[in-house]
Design a protein around this motif. Structure first.
Motif, PDB file in Angstrom:
ATOM      1  N   SER A  75      -4.422  -0.047   0.304  1.00  0.00           N
ATOM      2  CA  SER A  75      -3.295  -0.507   1.189  1.00  0.00           C
ATOM      3  C   SER A  75      -3.341  -1.667   2.352  1.00  0.00           C
ATOM      4  O   SER A  75      -2.480  -1.990   2.733  1.00  0.00           O
ATOM      5  CB  SER A  75      -2.755   0.632   2.044  1.00  0.00           C
ATOM      6  OG  SER A  75      -3.592   1.039   2.878  1.00  0.00           O
ATOM      7  N   CYS A  99       0.081   3.130  -7.105  1.00  0.00           N
ATOM      8  CA  CYS A  99       1.181   3.374  -5.888  1.00  0.00           C
ATOM      9  C   CYS A  99       1.837   4.727  -6.924  1.00  0.00           C
ATOM     10  O   CYS A  99       3.000   5.135  -6.397  1.00  0.00           O
ATOM     11  CB  CYS A  99       2.433   2.323  -5.892  1.00  0.00           C
ATOM     12  SG  CYS A  99       2.099   0.973  -5.187  1.00  0.00           S
ATOM     13  N   PHE A 111      -3.133   5.250   0.603  1.00  0.00           N
ATOM     14  CA  PHE A 111      -2.654   4.654  -0.554  1.00  0.00           C
ATOM     15  C   PHE A 111      -2.066   5.298  -1.766  1.00  0.00           C
ATOM     16  O   PHE A 111      -2.157   6.640  -1.573  1.00  0.00           O
ATOM     17  CB  PHE A 111      -4.007   3.749  -1.181  1.00  0.00           C
ATOM     18  CG  PHE A 111      -5.272   4.439  -1.451  1.00  0.00           C
ATOM     19  CD1 PHE A 111      -5.606   4.682  -2.813  1.00  0.00           C
ATOM     20  CD2 PHE A 111      -5.935   4.934  -0.330  1.00  0.00           C
ATOM     21  CE1 PHE A 111      -6.596   5.344  -3.138  1.00  0.00           C
ATOM     22  CE2 PHE A 111      -7.194   5.563  -0.635  1.00  0.00           C
ATOM     23  CZ  PHE A 111      -7.633   5.795  -2.120  1.00  0.00           C
ATOM     24  N   LEU A 115       2.562   5.013  -0.902  1.00  0.00           N
ATOM     25  CA  LEU A 115       2.932   3.732  -0.666  1.00  0.00           C
ATOM     26  C   LEU A 115       4.257   3.571  -1.053  1.00  0.00           C
ATOM     27  O   LEU A 115       4.987   2.556  -0.838  1.00  0.00           O
ATOM     28  CB  LEU A 115       2.181   2.820  -1.355  1.00  0.00           C
ATOM     29  CG  LEU A 115       0.587   2.655  -0.901  1.00  0.00           C
ATOM     30  CD1 LEU A 115      -0.219   1.590  -1.761  1.00  0.00           C
ATOM     31  CD2 LEU A 115       0.640   1.866   0.800  1.00  0.00           C
TER      32      LEU A 115
END
Length: 333
Positions: A75, A99, A111, A115
């Motif tokens: 991320s 994602c 992450f 996300l």
């Protein structure tokens, strides 16, 4: 600014999902034999691991695998950009940002699926990755997180990332639950809503949309092509790899080969890896499902499972498994 490269549409029609502990280079080399036209994906690798870890192992890539994508987790835009550049230089044809993974470890690292709630950060990450490498940068995502069931929120995520330069999205067409469900349950419990992926393609025809999640048969996979650019198989391709071959033949042409012929076409790769010191068990674990649903399939798995870990195990064990499986077919005839 030069627009980022796109993936030829024919290469998106059929693909095999990134799967942790499964889609390593041995698995991908086997899938390439089965499906010459499929797009293959690595397991997810965190950007930090690419930068600081054992790249020889983490980025292992055989020449036969192309086209193949490296899936990254992370991320931090600067780190993702560095990892993307390393991946492209290692020979990968695409860099894909995860994602969608819902595991606790992923959440703790900010992450994966979490996300979905940070579209601006994903956009910044994608833009940095695009600027750092010369291969397509794509995103694999869910429809939302937990109780996020608003189309507008999902569309805003996609539009934000697309504005950063990403034009290819793999949509795992269900939500990810960050609390209360295991990663396995997250692949099965949240309901599938393919219609959102279809709507995305319909309303944003300039984007390349691949549908993922719950695809288990040829008919299911083929139906998705009526509404999207491609279908990505996950566990079905691993547990029943012959399905992958049948789809490749049906969609791209070529002869339908027997399971035995396909496996023997994999032999040169296997023997080359054995010569490099790789143990047979690390390779044959990926072929156990080749005879799934076939008479003799259990015997095939048993011979390999019991023998591949033994010292000195080589291709002759595979031939032994094939011969035993063939004897069941002969007896049935």
């Amino acid at each position: 600014m030069t627009p980022p490269p796109s993936i030829p549409i024919a290469q998106l029609r059929l693909s095999v999902a990134p799967m942790m502990d499964w889609t390593d280079t041995h698995c991908r080399a086997f899938h390439r034999v089965l499906a010459p036209n499929a797009r293959l994906y690595t397991e997810m690798v965190h950007a930090n691991a690419v930068i600081h870890g054992d790249r020889h192992k983490l980025l292992a890539l055989h020449a036969s695998e192309h086209p193949v994508a490296l899936q990254l987790g992370g991320s931090e835009p600067a780190l993702l950009a560095q990892a993307a550049r390393i991946g492209a230089e290692a020979g990968f044809d695409e860099i894909n940002l995860n994602c969608g993974c819902p595991s606790d470890r992923v959440q703790a690292g900010r992450f994966g699926a979490c996300l979905m709630r940070e579209p601006a950060l994903v956009g910044d990450s994608v833009a940095a990755m695009i600027a750092a490498c010369d291969v397509p940068v794509t995103v694999k995502c869910r429809l939302g997180v937990d109780d996020d069931h608003e189309w507008d929120r999902f569309a805003h995520f996609v539009d934000s990332v697309a504005a950063a330069g990403c034009n290819t999205f793999v949509i795992h067409a269900r939500n990810a639950w960050l609390q209360g469900l295991s990663p396995k349950e997250n692949r099965e419990v949240p309901p599938l809503r393919y219609d959102w992926a279809y709507r995305l393609k319909r309303e944003r025809p300039h984007l390349q949309i691949i549908v993922n999640g719950g695809i288990a048969t040829m008919d299911e996979a083929t139906q998705h092509l009526e509404h999207a650019d491609g279908a990505m198989l996950g566990r079905a391709a691993y547990h029943d790899p012959y399905l992958l071959h049948r789809l490749d033949v049906a969609w791209f042409g070529g002869p339908l080969r027997t399971r035995g012929d396909l496996l023997r076409a994999y032999r040169p790769y296997v023997e080359a890896e054995l010569a490099r010191g790789v143990f047979l068990k690390h390779i044959t674990r990926h072929i156990l499902g080749l005879f799934a649903g076939e008479r003799g399939g259990r015997a095939f798995r048993q011979v390999l499972s019991e023998g591949a870990h033994k010292p000195g195990a080589d291709w002759s064990l595979v031939e032994q498994a094939l011969a035993l499986t063939a004897s069941f077919a002969t007896a049935e005839a």
